[in-house]
Design an enzyme around this catalytic site. Structure first.
Site, PDB file in Angstrom:
ATOM      1  N   GLU A   1      47.418  -9.278  25.308  1.00 55.52           N
ATOM      2  CA  GLU A   1      46.855  -9.781  26.578  1.00 55.52           C
ATOM      3  C   GLU A   1      46.079  -8.685  27.294  1.00 55.52           C
ATOM      4  O   GLU A   1      46.425  -8.314  28.415  1.00 55.52           O
ATOM      5  CB  GLU A   1      47.984 -10.235  27.513  1.00 55.52           C
ATOM      6  CG  GLU A   1      48.941 -11.260  26.981  1.00 55.52           C
ATOM      7  CD  GLU A   1      50.168 -11.423  27.882  1.00 55.52           C
ATOM      8  OE1 GLU A   1      50.347 -10.659  28.856  1.00 55.52           O
ATOM      9  OE2 GLU A   1      50.978 -12.322  27.596  1.00 55.52           O
TER      10      GLU A   1
ATOM     11  N   ARG B   1      40.845  -0.429  44.568  1.00 53.52           N
ATOM     12  CA  ARG B   1      41.687   0.449  43.749  1.00 53.52           C
ATOM     13  C   ARG B   1      41.881   1.846  44.340  1.00 53.52           C
ATOM     14  O   ARG B   1      43.004   2.353  44.320  1.00 53.52           O
ATOM     15  CB  ARG B   1      41.147   0.533  42.313  1.00 53.52           C
ATOM     16  CG  ARG B   1      41.036  -0.839  41.634  1.00 53.52           C
ATOM     17  CD  ARG B   1      40.769  -0.755  40.148  1.00 53.52           C
ATOM     18  NE  ARG B   1      41.924  -0.256  39.441  1.00 53.52           N
ATOM     19  CZ  ARG B   1      42.057   0.970  39.002  1.00 53.52           C
ATOM     20  NH1 ARG B   1      41.067   1.831  39.129  1.00 53.52           N
ATOM     21  NH2 ARG B   1      43.160   1.354  38.418  1.00 53.52           N
TER      22      ARG B   1
ATOM     23  N   TYR C   1      45.763   2.474  45.043  1.00 59.28           N
ATOM     24  CA  TYR C   1      46.479   3.296  44.050  1.00 59.28           C
ATOM     25  C   TYR C   1      45.999   4.749  44.043  1.00 59.28           C
ATOM     26  O   TYR C   1      46.341   5.484  43.127  1.00 59.28           O
ATOM     27  CB  TYR C   1      46.245   2.765  42.631  1.00 59.28           C
ATOM     28  CG  TYR C   1      46.351   1.281  42.444  1.00 59.28           C
ATOM     29  CD1 TYR C   1      47.573   0.624  42.547  1.00 59.28           C
ATOM     30  CD2 TYR C   1      45.218   0.526  42.136  1.00 59.28           C
ATOM     31  CE1 TYR C   1      47.654  -0.755  42.335  1.00 59.28           C
ATOM     32  CE2 TYR C   1      45.306  -0.846  41.924  1.00 59.28           C
ATOM     33  CZ  TYR C   1      46.528  -1.470  42.033  1.00 59.28           C
ATOM     34  OH  TYR C   1      46.597  -2.822  41.818  1.00 59.28           O
TER      35      TYR C   1
ATOM     36  N   CYS D   1      37.360  -0.239  59.221  1.00 60.16           N
ATOM     37  CA  CYS D   1      38.100   0.514  60.237  1.00 60.16           C
ATOM     38  C   CYS D   1      39.514   0.824  59.773  1.00 60.16           C
ATOM     39  O   CYS D   1      40.493   0.283  60.299  1.00 60.16           O
ATOM     40  CB  CYS D   1      38.107  -0.277  61.541  1.00 60.16           C
ATOM     41  SG  CYS D   1      36.436  -0.560  62.092  1.00 60.16           S
TER      42      CYS D   1
HETATM   43  N1  LLP Z   1      49.521  -9.363  30.909  1.00 61.67           N
HETATM   44  C1  LLP Z   1      50.306  -9.351  32.002  1.00 61.67           C
HETATM   45  C2  LLP Z   1      51.502 -10.196  32.049  1.00 61.67           C
HETATM   46  C3  LLP Z   1      49.977  -8.514  33.082  1.00 61.67           C
HETATM   47  O1  LLP Z   1      50.774  -8.493  34.155  1.00 61.67           O
HETATM   48  C4  LLP Z   1      48.806  -7.714  33.024  1.00 61.67           C
HETATM   49  C5  LLP Z   1      48.434  -6.861  34.145  1.00 61.67           C
HETATM   50  C6  LLP Z   1      48.010  -7.797  31.873  1.00 61.67           C
HETATM   51  C7  LLP Z   1      48.408  -8.619  30.831  1.00 61.67           C
HETATM   52  C8  LLP Z   1      46.747  -7.019  31.716  1.00 61.67           C
HETATM   53  O2  LLP Z   1      46.969  -5.641  31.696  1.00 61.67           O
HETATM   54  P1  LLP Z   1      45.763  -4.617  31.414  1.00 61.67           P
HETATM   55  O3  LLP Z   1      45.369  -4.786  29.979  1.00 61.67           O
HETATM   56  O4  LLP Z   1      44.656  -4.979  32.338  1.00 61.67           O
HETATM   57  O5  LLP Z   1      46.344  -3.300  31.712  1.00 61.67           O
HETATM   58  N2  LLP Z   1      45.389  -4.096  39.808  1.00 61.67           N
HETATM   59  C9  LLP Z   1      45.865  -3.002  38.972  1.00 61.67           C
HETATM   60  C10 LLP Z   1      46.325  -3.467  37.613  1.00 61.67           C
HETATM   61  C11 LLP Z   1      47.451  -4.488  37.675  1.00 61.67           C
HETATM   62  C12 LLP Z   1      47.852  -4.991  36.324  1.00 61.67           C
HETATM   63  C13 LLP Z   1      48.871  -6.048  36.414  1.00 61.67           C
HETATM   64  N3  LLP Z   1      49.159  -6.711  35.179  1.00 61.67           N
HETATM   65  C14 LLP Z   1      44.754  -1.959  38.863  1.00 61.67           C
HETATM   66  O6  LLP Z   1      43.705  -2.141  39.485  1.00 61.67           O
HETATM   67  O7  LLP Z   1      44.924  -0.923  38.234  1.00 61.67           O
END
Ligand code: LLP
Length: 414
Positions: free
Chosen positions: A273, A312, A316, A342
């Site tokens: 995923e 981001r 973070y 602001c």
């Molecule tokens: N599958 C599930 C169940 C997830 O919770 C996530 C991400 C993914 C797949 C995809 O993960 P990736 O391949 O994108 O790492 N907003 C944060 C990232 C939050 C990710 C949450 N879950 C950021 O901007 O770094």
């Protein structure tokens, strides 16, 4: 973005000048490269070619219809976490038979919509959810395909807000409790057990937590098989990191080889995923310098993009490279790059050495993932437009929001 390059002193994405895009569509503006999106997709296809698999793009990373449609046409599946994301996948021509539905808080309505669409699998995250899904499926005269999202308790060594597979995180069920839950599911009339799922975190730079999690999940699958519970697929989640600054992200081909060894001779299909690694470095946020504000302590460059456009850094303390679209010839000065919102937290980058002037264009790089999809209207700022570049062609894939549009659903009280 490897399709970003200099032509006559100014940055272009594929065959299109960023200056021309800013002049035509205004700023802030998200710009994506079709070639970069497709190359990221192809890297997964190549890395996992030897193992029967399905890539389910994590829609949350970037849910714009044109991007979903592009992946759908490449044969992608999708990982969704809400009814809204399901509707987007369907509207973009995605195959519901390749959709997995994750998330700790699926509502009854969301379950109904997903059952009606005929999705591949619900990744169930609690015992209560299992009972509810069984009931909803029964009411609809259907059998719901289920996996449990197990929590393998592996430290993904990433930012605490984006680590998901530890005991203390809200996600999934404890892997030790999984055999009991699978037995329970096997006894419920309106469910069909199809798989297992895990996701340990995001922006993972090290392969070893991913490999450890896979081992723990495979051990569980063998335990279940010994009890007569056979699975069709094993979903190892997303999480492969990308380079924002100087990280060395896991080599996908190496990840593919590790998984190929683990899956050799197995009957279950591999699902992954990925979100960030498919779109992150295929997009940038184009912004303009409004003011330069020299200070006693530090200089500020105030730009027209803000934390509402790219959250981001504020959320973070994430690092995004910021480059001038047409770098000036004079020596760089050090600036804190901030937006007009602001809040002191409205920054895009600290202590950046830039040769810029008021009115100059900047590109905030690696903004394709969790950029537009996390944008908000804070400070009543319309969300940015989005453009997809395909060689020399320019496609406006999302119009800039309007201020009247922001107010359109509101009512006064008399
Ligand atoms: N599958 C599930 C169940 C997830 O919770 C996530 C991400 C993914 C797949 C995809 O993960 P990736 O391949 O994108 O790492 N907003 C944060 C990232 C939050 C990710 C949450 N879950 C950021 O901007 O770094």
């Amino acid at each position: 973005m490897n399709t970003l390059h200099q032509v006559d002193g100014a940055l272009h994405v594929e065959g299109v000048s960023l200056e021309a895009l800013a002049a035509r569509f205004g700023t802030p503006l998200y710009v994506y490269s079709r070639a970069a999106l497709e190359a990221a997709w192809q890297a997964y296809a190549d890395a996992f070619a030897g193992t029967p698999h399905l890539v389910c793009y994590a829609v949350k990373a970037n849910s714009s219809l044109a991007i979903l449609n592009l992946f759908a046409r490449l044969g992608s599946g999708f990982d969704i976490v809400s009814g809204g994301e399901l509707a987007r996948v369907l509207a973009a021509g995605g195959d519901p038979g390749k959709v997995v539905f994750s998330g700790v808080g699926k509502t009854t309505d969301e379950m109904r919509a997903a059952l009606a669409a005929g999705i591949l699998c619900f990744n169930v995250e609690s015992e209560s959810e299992l009972y509810r899904l069984d009931r909803v499926a029964g009411e609809m005269g259907r059998r719901a395909p289920v996996s449990f999202r197990v929590n393998p308790d592996v430290d993904p060594k990433t930012h605490p807000y984006i680590s998901t597979g530890l005991k203390e995180n809200k996600f999934g069920v404890a892997i030790a409790d999984a055999p009991r839950l699978y037995r329970l599911a096997a006894g419920l009339p309106n469910l069909e057990i199809v798989g297992v799922d895990c996701h340990i975190g995001s922006q993972l730079i090290d392969l070893s937590p991913l490999a450890d999690a896979a081992d723990r999940v495979l051990t569980l699958v063998d335990t279940l098989a010994a009890e007569g519970i056979a699975l069709h697929h094993i979903d190892l989640g997303g999480g492969v990191g990308i380079r924002y600054r100087d990280e060395t992200p896991p080599d996908l081909a190496a990840y593919g080889r590790v998984l190929a060894r683990k899956f050799a001779g197995r009957r279950e299909k591999l699902l992954v995923e990925p979100g960030r690694s498919l779109v992150g470095n295929a997009g940038l946020l184009l912004a303009r310098v409004e003011y330069l504000k020299p200070g006693e302590d530090r200089n500020f460059a105030i730009v027209d993009a803000a934390m509402n456009d790219l959250m981001r850094p504020a959320l973070y303390e994430a690092y995004h490279d910021i480059v001038a679209v047409r770098p000036r010839a004079w020596p760089a000065q050090r600036y804190d790059m901030v937006g007009p919102i602001c809040e002191t937290g409205d920054f895009l980058g600290f202590a950046r050495d830039m040769a810029i002037e008021e009115g100059d264009l900047l590109a905030l790089l690696s903004a394709g993932a969790y950029g537009m999809s996390m944008a908000s209207n804070y400070n009543s700022r319309p969300r940015a437009a989005e453009v997809l570049v395909d060689k020399n062609e320019i496609h406006l894939i999302r119009e800039r929001e309007t201020i009247s549009g922001l107010m359109s659903g509101e009512r006064l009280v008399y």
